[in-house]
Design a protein around this motif. Structure first.
Motif, PDB file in Angstrom:
ATOM      1  N   HIS A   6       0.535  -1.176   0.069  1.00 21.04           N
ATOM      2  CA  HIS A   6      -0.207  -0.079  -0.078  1.00 21.04           C
ATOM      3  C   HIS A   6       1.263   1.290   0.298  1.00 21.04           C
ATOM      4  CE1 HIS A   6      -3.888  -1.899   1.264  1.00 21.04           C
ATOM      5  NE2 HIS A   6      -2.618  -2.978   1.828  1.00 21.04           N
ATOM      6  N   ALA A   7       0.429   2.737  -0.486  1.00 20.76           N
ATOM      7  CA  ALA A   7       0.891   3.636  -0.697  1.00 20.76           C
ATOM      8  C   ALA A   7       0.972   4.106   0.728  1.00 20.76           C
ATOM      9  CB  ALA A   7       0.702   4.725  -1.745  1.00 20.76           C
ATOM     10  N   PHE A   8       1.835   5.166   1.324  1.00 17.59           N
ATOM     11  CA  PHE A   8       1.462   5.556   2.576  1.00 17.59           C
ATOM     12  C   PHE A   8      -0.127   6.837   1.810  1.00 17.59           C
ATOM     13  CE2 PHE A   8       4.846   4.392   4.090  1.00 17.59           C
ATOM     14  CZ  PHE A   8       4.335   3.602   5.671  1.00 17.59           C
ATOM     15  N   GLU A   9      -0.824   6.780   2.315  1.00 12.30           N
ATOM     16  CA  GLU A   9      -1.703   8.793   2.788  1.00 12.30           C
ATOM     17  C   GLU A   9      -1.076   9.524   1.810  1.00 12.30           C
ATOM     18  OE1 GLU A   9      -2.978  10.270   6.705  1.00 12.30           O
ATOM     19  OE2 GLU A   9      -4.381   9.558   4.808  1.00 12.30           O
ATOM     20  N   ALA A  10      -0.427  10.602   1.092  1.00 13.34           N
ATOM     21  CA  ALA A  10      -0.493  11.848   1.232  1.00 13.34           C
ATOM     22  C   ALA A  10       0.610  12.561   2.024  1.00 13.34           C
ATOM     23  CB  ALA A  10      -0.730  12.601   0.358  1.00 13.34           C
ATOM     24  N   ASP A  11      -0.285  12.791   3.561  1.00 12.32           N
ATOM     25  CA  ASP A  11       0.578  13.724   4.805  1.00 12.32           C
ATOM     26  C   ASP A  11       1.739  12.271   5.083  1.00 12.32           C
ATOM     27  OD1 ASP A  11      -0.783  15.654   4.280  1.00 12.32           O
ATOM     28  OD2 ASP A  11      -2.573  15.418   5.300  1.00 12.32           O
ATOM     29  N   VAL A  12       1.038  11.366   5.150  1.00 10.19           N
ATOM     30  CA  VAL A  12       1.983  10.168   6.166  1.00 10.19           C
ATOM     31  C   VAL A  12       3.218  10.339   5.301  1.00 10.19           C
ATOM     32  CG1 VAL A  12       2.859   8.023   6.389  1.00 10.19           C
ATOM     33  CG2 VAL A  12       0.495   9.133   7.333  1.00 10.19           C
ATOM     34  N   ALA A  13       3.874  10.160   3.997  1.00 10.14           N
ATOM     35  CA  ALA A  13       4.463  10.398   2.594  1.00 10.14           C
ATOM     36  C   ALA A  13       5.363  11.540   3.193  1.00 10.14           C
ATOM     37  CB  ALA A  13       3.964  10.245   1.475  1.00 10.14           C
ATOM     38  N   ARG A  14       4.842  12.628   3.217  1.00 12.42           N
ATOM     39  CA  ARG A  14       5.533  13.536   3.597  1.00 12.42           C
ATOM     40  C   ARG A  14       5.883  14.447   4.949  1.00 12.42           C
ATOM     41  NH1 ARG A  14       1.178  19.026   3.383  1.00 12.42           N
ATOM     42  NH2 ARG A  14       3.525  20.074   3.630  1.00 12.42           N
ATOM     43  N   LEU A  15       5.652  13.471   5.850  1.00 14.42           N
ATOM     44  CA  LEU A  15       6.359  13.384   6.887  1.00 14.42           C
ATOM     45  C   LEU A  15       7.323  12.524   6.670  1.00 14.42           C
ATOM     46  CD1 LEU A  15       5.735  14.527  10.267  1.00 14.42           C
ATOM     47  CD2 LEU A  15       4.421  12.391  10.123  1.00 14.42           C
ATOM     48  N   LEU A  16       7.616  11.336   6.629  1.00 18.32           N
ATOM     49  CA  LEU A  16       8.419  10.653   6.588  1.00 18.32           C
ATOM     50  C   LEU A  16       9.638  11.386   6.014  1.00 18.32           C
ATOM     51  CD1 LEU A  16       6.305   7.205   6.135  1.00 18.32           C
ATOM     52  CD2 LEU A  16       7.652   7.955   7.881  1.00 18.32           C
ATOM     53  N   HIS A  17       8.957  11.742   4.634  1.00 19.72           N
ATOM     54  CA  HIS A  17      10.038  12.478   4.066  1.00 19.72           C
ATOM     55  C   HIS A  17      11.123  13.555   4.461  1.00 19.72           C
ATOM     56  CE1 HIS A  17      12.327  14.056   0.236  1.00 19.72           C
ATOM     57  NE2 HIS A  17      12.423  14.968   0.428  1.00 19.72           N
ATOM     58  N   MET A  18      10.467  13.795   5.196  1.00 18.40           N
ATOM     59  CA  MET A  18      10.449  15.303   6.815  1.00 18.40           C
ATOM     60  C   MET A  18      11.687  14.514   8.046  1.00 18.40           C
ATOM     61  SD  MET A  18       7.869  17.546   6.844  1.00 18.40           S
ATOM     62  CE  MET A  18       6.657  18.252   5.531  1.00 18.40           C
ATOM     63  N   MET A  19      11.088  13.605   8.141  1.00 18.92           N
ATOM     64  CA  MET A  19      12.001  12.851   9.401  1.00 18.92           C
ATOM     65  C   MET A  19      13.380  11.927   9.074  1.00 18.92           C
ATOM     66  SD  MET A  19       8.593  11.420  11.698  1.00 18.92           S
ATOM     67  CE  MET A  19       7.875  12.417  13.244  1.00 18.92           C
ATOM     68  N   VAL A  20      13.234  11.317   7.791  1.00 16.22           N
ATOM     69  CA  VAL A  20      14.282  11.225   6.631  1.00 16.22           C
ATOM     70  C   VAL A  20      15.005  11.320   7.017  1.00 16.22           C
ATOM     71  CG1 VAL A  20      14.609   8.908   5.093  1.00 16.22           C
ATOM     72  CG2 VAL A  20      12.957   8.427   6.110  1.00 16.22           C
ATOM     73  N   HIS A  21      15.242  13.128   6.537  1.00 15.26           N
ATOM     74  CA  HIS A  21      15.954  13.743   6.325  1.00 15.26           C
ATOM     75  C   HIS A  21      16.006  14.803   7.404  1.00 15.26           C
ATOM     76  CE1 HIS A  21      14.525  12.395   2.082  1.00 15.26           C
ATOM     77  NE2 HIS A  21      15.570  13.292   1.279  1.00 15.26           N
ATOM     78  N   SER A  22      16.290  14.439   7.948  1.00 11.49           N
ATOM     79  CA  SER A  22      16.877  15.111   9.152  1.00 11.49           C
ATOM     80  C   SER A  22      16.082  16.195   9.580  1.00 11.49           C
ATOM     81  CB  SER A  22      18.617  14.453   9.536  1.00 11.49           C
ATOM     82  OG  SER A  22      18.857  13.716   9.555  1.00 11.49           O
ATOM     83  N   VAL A  23      14.696  15.910   9.638  1.00  9.89           N
ATOM     84  CA  VAL A  23      13.854  17.510   9.945  1.00  9.89           C
ATOM     85  C   VAL A  23      14.218  18.250  11.967  1.00  9.89           C
ATOM     86  CG1 VAL A  23      12.141  19.098  10.576  1.00  9.89           C
ATOM     87  CG2 VAL A  23      12.494  17.609   7.774  1.00  9.89           C
ATOM     88  N   TYR A  24      14.133  16.595  12.113  1.00  7.84           N
ATOM     89  CA  TYR A  24      14.492  16.693  13.977  1.00  7.84           C
ATOM     90  C   TYR A  24      15.914  16.254  14.404  1.00  7.84           C
ATOM     91  CZ  TYR A  24       9.850  16.173  13.380  1.00  7.84           C
ATOM     92  OH  TYR A  24       7.945  16.692  13.254  1.00  7.84           O
ATOM     93  N   SER A  25      16.695  17.177  15.427  1.00  4.98           N
ATOM     94  CA  SER A  25      17.927  17.172  15.897  1.00  4.98           C
ATOM     95  C   SER A  25      18.044  16.230  16.714  1.00  4.98           C
ATOM     96  CB  SER A  25      18.622  18.743  15.696  1.00  4.98           C
ATOM     97  OG  SER A  25      17.473  18.853  17.335  1.00  4.98           O
ATOM     98  N   ASP A  26      17.117  16.434  17.431  1.00  5.79           N
ATOM     99  CA  ASP A  26      17.287  15.034  18.243  1.00  5.79           C
ATOM    100  C   ASP A  26      16.146  13.839  18.002  1.00  5.79           C
ATOM    101  OD1 ASP A  26      16.979  13.865  20.931  1.00  5.79           O
ATOM    102  OD2 ASP A  26      15.606  14.918  22.172  1.00  5.79           O
ATOM    103  N   LYS A  27      17.036  13.115  17.527  1.00  3.41           N
ATOM    104  CA  LYS A  27      16.644  11.061  17.091  1.00  3.41           C
ATOM    105  C   LYS A  27      16.469  10.739  18.826  1.00  3.41           C
ATOM    106  CE  LYS A  27      18.768  11.237  13.042  1.00  3.41           C
ATOM    107  NZ  LYS A  27      19.729  11.240  11.767  1.00  3.41           N
ATOM    108  N   ASP A  28      16.699  11.084  20.025  1.00  2.49           N
ATOM    109  CA  ASP A  28      16.400  10.796  21.317  1.00  2.49           C
ATOM    110  C   ASP A  28      14.924   9.755  20.899  1.00  2.49           C
ATOM    111  OD1 ASP A  28      19.035   9.737  21.213  1.00  2.49           O
ATOM    112  OD2 ASP A  28      19.421  11.432  23.323  1.00  2.49           O
ATOM    113  N   ILE A  29      13.701  11.010  20.982  1.00  2.00           N
ATOM    114  CA  ILE A  29      12.716  11.290  21.247  1.00  2.00           C
ATOM    115  C   ILE A  29      12.086   9.412  20.346  1.00  2.00           C
ATOM    116  CG2 ILE A  29      13.185  13.439  21.117  1.00  2.00           C
ATOM    117  CD1 ILE A  29      11.689  13.000  18.310  1.00  2.00           C
TER     118      ILE A  29
END
Length: 629
Positions: free
Chosen positions: A13-36
């Motif tokens: 299944h393809a992720f819904e559009a908003d999930v895909a966008r969110l994952l792209h941001m996370m994979v590309h290190s939007v967040y500096s604190d990965k411990d979370i």
């Protein structure tokens, strides 16, 4: 109850559009604190255990021979893997698709726009607020496998994804799947392999999730026996003396999904007619969902340490920013939604907890002004909803409230401050409501009050236009809008000014007012000389007995009223332009002038001219006439 296993092929299944966008941001290190990521997965696992305990009240068979909840972290440094497993409620195939393939909560688009605009590191504060914590695992893993079996089912399902746009779901081998609950395997990226070390994981668990009410165990190697590192004791069952500030902060962050420090912690046990424990936190910053139209609270209800629901109205809606829980033994474990809504016990608890929170805020105002003003800056606009909605707490909330005024500058003033400094003979607390502090401060309606040294509250929050109607007085003084009715300023002398001869009664001015009243009769209810204007030529005022100008605009915008009442046009008799127009007998010019004065008043009131083209043509004629003089 069990279900028969049905063979189904793996599906992609393809992720819904908003999930895909969110994952792209996370994979590309939007967040500096990965411990979370670990805190989010442990929090989800604890929720699953709590949900199982609740469902097992009606169906004890769900627990089978395994009644004790637990979360187990299995580490594999050599294989660069972490496994997070719980024996909670688990997920069916449909629940897996819903939970891991979509973001069901409202506000997702706004959330995504916000994190895109955030600097690195700030986004960590947003993850938990939107229920998307699971996806944080893709900050450290290049593949995630989830195997889950819902309690009471014979079926198990596996969900897998690399976080790059799609996921697969297939039937899992029941023999290797958990007997119930969920197992999440993270295949760590090269730069995240340190998360598979015992030292790193134990440190993060104790820092972030030490007070999760489910025991947490760590298995250092795949073949090792697990060792318990937290006991799952409920923090709220301890006395305040036994809990450190660091423990409160860690519990607050785990409970709320926030990453700030709480501005205020309220922890108490009530005994007597009703026995319950409350642990409530006021966040240090505004939750992103504070202005959700549904205005739902975020307090959790427990009965004898069993999680019941997070959907009960345990606090009034004007305290919806408060995070925390209430645990009582006075309700049955199988309490229904209807019973929760109608329960006199919960009504009494709600009243008691509300009083304790407001009292704690009052104490903060007395002991730490700086901390209180920060709290008020974050939540004052919501607390003021209580003045409108909660008759019993109205006086207490009025006393707590702080305002910007015409004399306060950037500081805040209380109503007690206002009353103490009021003019002798002043019977009202004057206010002006509008869209922004800057617009309010520049309003012509304030001129006469400033000239006489009379303080005016500047009310820029939308709720302000409503609560002033429900607050008949404070310490004997009623609330009065400076943009409504007569100003009644004649009794107050202007500060530092000699009394000047007024042109109010000159025949020329009276003739102009009479003409304007007739010409503008279809647009205004009256045209009169103004006491409140000292610098501007004109302003608009709501007629006595009608809605305040700002409230009328709000109600019109919400479709609550079809059309507004005709305002009053007030004219400054001392203004040079008014005197010049009054002295002119040219009928065409006089008509253009009074129509332009009305449009000028509209503009000063934050509106547009009624007919922009006619306004421009009149202005052009007046300019042409001035050029000929």
């Amino acid at each position: 109850m069990t279900t028969d296993t049905v063979e189904k092929p793996a599906e992609t299944h393809a992720f819904e559009a908003d999930v895909a966008r969110l994952l792209h941001m996370m994979v590309h290190s939007v967040y500096s604190d990965k411990d979370i990521f670990l805190r989010e997965l442990i929090s989800n696992a604890a929720d699953a255990c709590e949900k199982l305990r609740y469902e097992a009240i009606e169906n004890p068979a769900l627990l089978a021979q395994d009644a004790d909840s637990r979360i187990t972290l299995s580490l594999d440094e050599a294989g660069q893997k972490i496994v997070i497993e719980d024996n909670g409620i688990g997920m069916s195939r449909e629940e897996m698709i819903e939970a891991l393939g979509t973001i069901a909560r409202s506000g997702t688009r706004a959330f995504l726009e916000r994190i895109q605009a955030n600097k690195a590191g700030e986004g960590a504060q947003l993850i938990g607020q939107f229920g998307v914590g699971f996806y944080s695992c893709f900050m450290v893993a290049d593949r995630v496998d989830v195997v889950s079996r819902r309690a009471g089912s014979s079926e198990a399902w596996q969900w897998s994804s690399d976080g790059k746009g799609s996921y697969s779901i297939a039937a899992a081998d029941p023999a290797s799947a958990p007997s119930r609950g969920t197992r999440i395997t993270l295949h760590l990226m090269e730069d995240a392999k340190s998360y598979a070390s015992r030292w790193t994981i134990e440190r993060l668990v104790k820092e972030q999730s030490g007070h999760v009410p489910v025991p947490i165990r760590v298995r250092e190697k795949p073949e090792a026996e697990p060792a318990q590192i937290t006991d799952g004791s409920a923090l709220w069952t301890k006395s305040k003396a036994e809990v450190t500030n660091e423990e409160y902060q860690g519990f607050y962050q785990s409970l709320s999904g926030e990453y700030d420090e709480p501005a205020l912690t309220v922890h108490f046990r009530a005994e007597g007619r009703h026995e319950y424990t409350a642990l409530a936190f006021i966040p240090g910053s505004q939750p992103f969902d504070m202005f959700d139209p549904d205005r739902k609270g975020r307090m959790k209800l427990y009965v004898k340490r069993v999680f019941i629901t997070d959907d009960a109205e345990l606090l009034p809606r004007y305290l919806r920013f408060v995070r925390g829980l209430i645990d009582t033994a006075d309700l049955p474990l199988n309490v229904s939604r209807e019973m929760i809504q109608e329960s006199p016990i919960l009504s009494a608890i709600r009243k008691g907890v509300t009083s304790r929170i407001l009292t704690a805020i009052e104490k903060l105002a007395e002991t730490d002004t700086e901390a209180f003003l920060k709290l008020w800056s974050n939540f004052g606009s919501v607390l003021k909803e209580g003045i409108y909605e909660d008759f019993e707490k109205r006086d207490q909330l009025l006393a707590l409230s702080r305002f910007r005024t015409t004399t306060s500058g950037e500081a805040y003033r209380s109503l007690a401050d206002y009353v103490k400094d009021a003019k002798e003979g002043q019977e009202a607390i004057y206010y002006l409501a509008g869209g922004s502090l800057e617009q309010l401060a520049a309003s012509p309606q304030l001129e006469g009050f400033r000239a006489r040294g009379i303080e005016v509250l500047l009310l820029a929050d939308q709720i302000d236009s409503f609560w002033v109607m429900n607050a008949p007085q404070f310490e004997g003084k009623s609330f009065k809008s400076v943009s409504q009715g007569a100003a009644d300023l004649a009794q107050f002398a202007k500060v530092g000014a000699e009394v000047a001869a007024s042109g109010t009664s000159s025949p020329a001015l009276q003739d102009l007012l009479t003409f304007a009243k007739e010409r503008l009769a279809d647009q205004v209810s009256d045209v009169r000389s103004s006491e409140r204007l000292t610098e501007s030529a004109v302003c608009l005022i709501a007629a006595e007995g009608s809605y305040d100008r700002q409230l009328e605009k709000i109600l019109q915008g919400a479709g609550r009223i079809d059309g507004g009442t005709k305002p009053v046009l007030e004219v400054n008799p001392e203004h040079a332009m008014i005197q010049s127009i009054a002295a002119t007998q040219d009928p065409a010019f006089r008509e253009d002038a009074v129509l332009l004065l009305l449009d000028q008043a509209r503009v000063l009131d934050g509106e547009k001219p009624a007919d922009p083209r006619a306004f421009a043509e009149r202005l052009q004629r007046v300019f042409a006439r001035a050029a000929q003089v």
